[in-house]
Scaffold this active site. Sequence first.
Site, PDB file in Angstrom:
ATOM      1  CE1 TYR A   1      61.670  34.740  30.242  1.00 28.67           C
ATOM      2  CE2 TYR A   1      59.367  34.070  30.264  1.00 28.67           C
ATOM      3  CZ  TYR A   1      60.345  34.992  29.957  1.00 28.67           C
ATOM      4  OH  TYR A   1      59.996  36.177  29.374  1.00 28.67           O
TER       5      TYR A   1
ATOM      6  N   GLY B   1      57.922  34.680  33.098  1.00 28.08           N
ATOM      7  CA  GLY B   1      56.482  34.595  32.861  1.00 28.08           C
ATOM      8  C   GLY B   1      55.881  33.258  33.270  1.00 28.08           C
TER       9      GLY B   1
ATOM     10  CB  SER C   1      54.867  39.649  24.734  1.00 24.71           C
ATOM     11  OG  SER C   1      53.770  39.201  25.497  1.00 24.71           O
TER      12      SER C   1
ATOM     13  CE  LYS D   1      52.490  45.514  27.567  1.00 20.42           C
ATOM     14  NZ  LYS D   1      52.847  44.367  26.715  1.00 20.42           N
TER      15      LYS D   1
ATOM     16  CG  ASN E   1      61.726  36.743  25.986  1.00 23.60           C
ATOM     17  OD1 ASN E   1      61.245  37.881  26.020  1.00 23.60           O
ATOM     18  ND2 ASN E   1      61.277  35.768  26.766  1.00 23.60           N
TER      19      ASN E   1
END
Length: 585
Positions: A196, A198, A247, A251, A366
């Site tokens: 994944y 991150g 997160s 943003k 996500n």
Amino acid sequence: MGHRRLEAWVEEVRRLTEPDHVYWCDGSQAEIDRLYGEMVADGTLIRLNPEKHPNSYYFRSDVNDVARVEQRTFICSRLESDAGPTNNWADPAQMHATLEGLFRGCMRGRTLYVVPYLMGPPGSPMAKVGIELTDSPYVVASMRTMTRMGAMALDELGTDGDFSRGLHSTGHLDPAVRYISHFPDENLVMSFSSNYGGNALLGKKCFALRLASVVARKEGWLAEHMLILGLTDPQGRKTFIAAAFPSACGKTNLAMLVPSDKYLAAGWKVETVGDDIAWLKFGADGRLYGVNPEAGFFGVAPGTSEETNPNALAACRVNTIFTNVALCEDGTVWWEGLTDVPPSHCLDWKGQPWTPGSGTKAAHPNSRFTAPASQCPSISPDWEKPEGVPISAIVFGGRRSTTVPLVFEAFNWQHGTYLGATMSSEKTAAAVGDVGELRHDPMAMLPFCGYHMGDYWRHWLDVGKRGGDRMPRIFHVNWFRKDADGGYLWPGYGDNMHVLEWIAARCRGEGDYVDSPIGRVTTPDAIGFREVGVSEADAKELMSVDRDEWRADVFEREVFFRKFGDRLPQELREENDALLERLGE
Ligand code: OXD
Ligand code: MN
């Protein structure tokens, strides 16, 4: 001649992991075309509809590997006390032993890719080289979009340059042996058993935030979880704003904001420098300048639509990898919020047939798009300026249904540091855990600060002292306050221009405000609530400061601050006490 230290490290890892092949990435088009071809052929990727999404691909990560795993993320500093109470610490020697056991022979039958990459604009004194060694071609392709990858980075490195090291293996995706381990003293990250973003794209959170924050402290700059946007007013005055949000709190949407009609007609413009990470350093004129170390967007897909973020949609039309969204029959993708009417059927993020009646989400909350920043229509002409852009304002924001007003300004840098340090936010799907639960997330860096958070706050205060009156002003925003029925009080998106306009005015020493116990709040006229369609009663609630609620927050912050012991800067304790005093008995 090559780079001896780099070659020796690659050889050491080759011996440890025993791959069938070692391949040095050059970042060329021919290379990525070949890699995509191989991944499509072996089923790792699905090629999307070439007319609707040219050169774009669909990827599903393992069902147990869909978000950052904070509980498996470790800071392995020599001393436990240097990791601080907000990080998981592990002894570096023990962690090395554990990981060496896991990495031993783990790349048999696979290729070890050597991925050289540059974080920061080419030619920038702020740019830094990283090398990621990985057995995942998906990681290679993603790194090519998210960083300046390949020959350019090797050129920058030369024969003796310094580089940050990242070693990654997908392993067998067993969550029990998943480790994202950082060794700040060795400028090294080792990540095992994940694919994944991150957790596996080691240039992003691992290098550009966790390791870079440690370096930044030593070198006197800031590595922050912040977008950077440029705001141009009808007079042509440009204000660059850096903003930290946890997160999945918008943003990317704020960085790419399309002004509402009124602002567009008047000639306002927003341009995007970055959507996730900012490196902020002093320029020769004593001001703070920011660069976006990344070259792409790893954006949250759900909620992204023509209404909420047309720039993001335009950016991810071509040359994009979509991860864990839904796959439609015509080779396009879908996620909740993309259109009002969902597809009548598709395959969900797990690959199962899905219909609107399924009662589950088609896309993982996500799920992500990985797209080149250069493709974004709002990308700033200054986004690759080697010296960065001058930052006039820093904005902190959390997701708070109650208590925190739409916008207010700090009295000064120290108070602003306190506002950042006491930020809290309701949890989102970007990390594994309970969505909605309120948690402290100082400067939106809780999962990303590579050292003791108390020392990090001290560093913020020191940087502020060094910059003096040339430092950016600091603000706090909350787009997410709700009314008693659970509806949002503020429309957000393009209407956030009303808030940005006030922030830009305050940076010039203009813009009406009144002092309140928590900071300088806008006057109702300064924001123009009526124009946005917010009723007088809602505007009042949106801006209200309930002293009882705030007093409760202050007491809770005191408990939070205790965690940091004697590494909590005295100034922050004083700010908390002063706030309590201003709130009155
Ligand atoms: C991200 C995150 O992916 O913050 O940007 O989780
Ligand atoms: Mn982020």
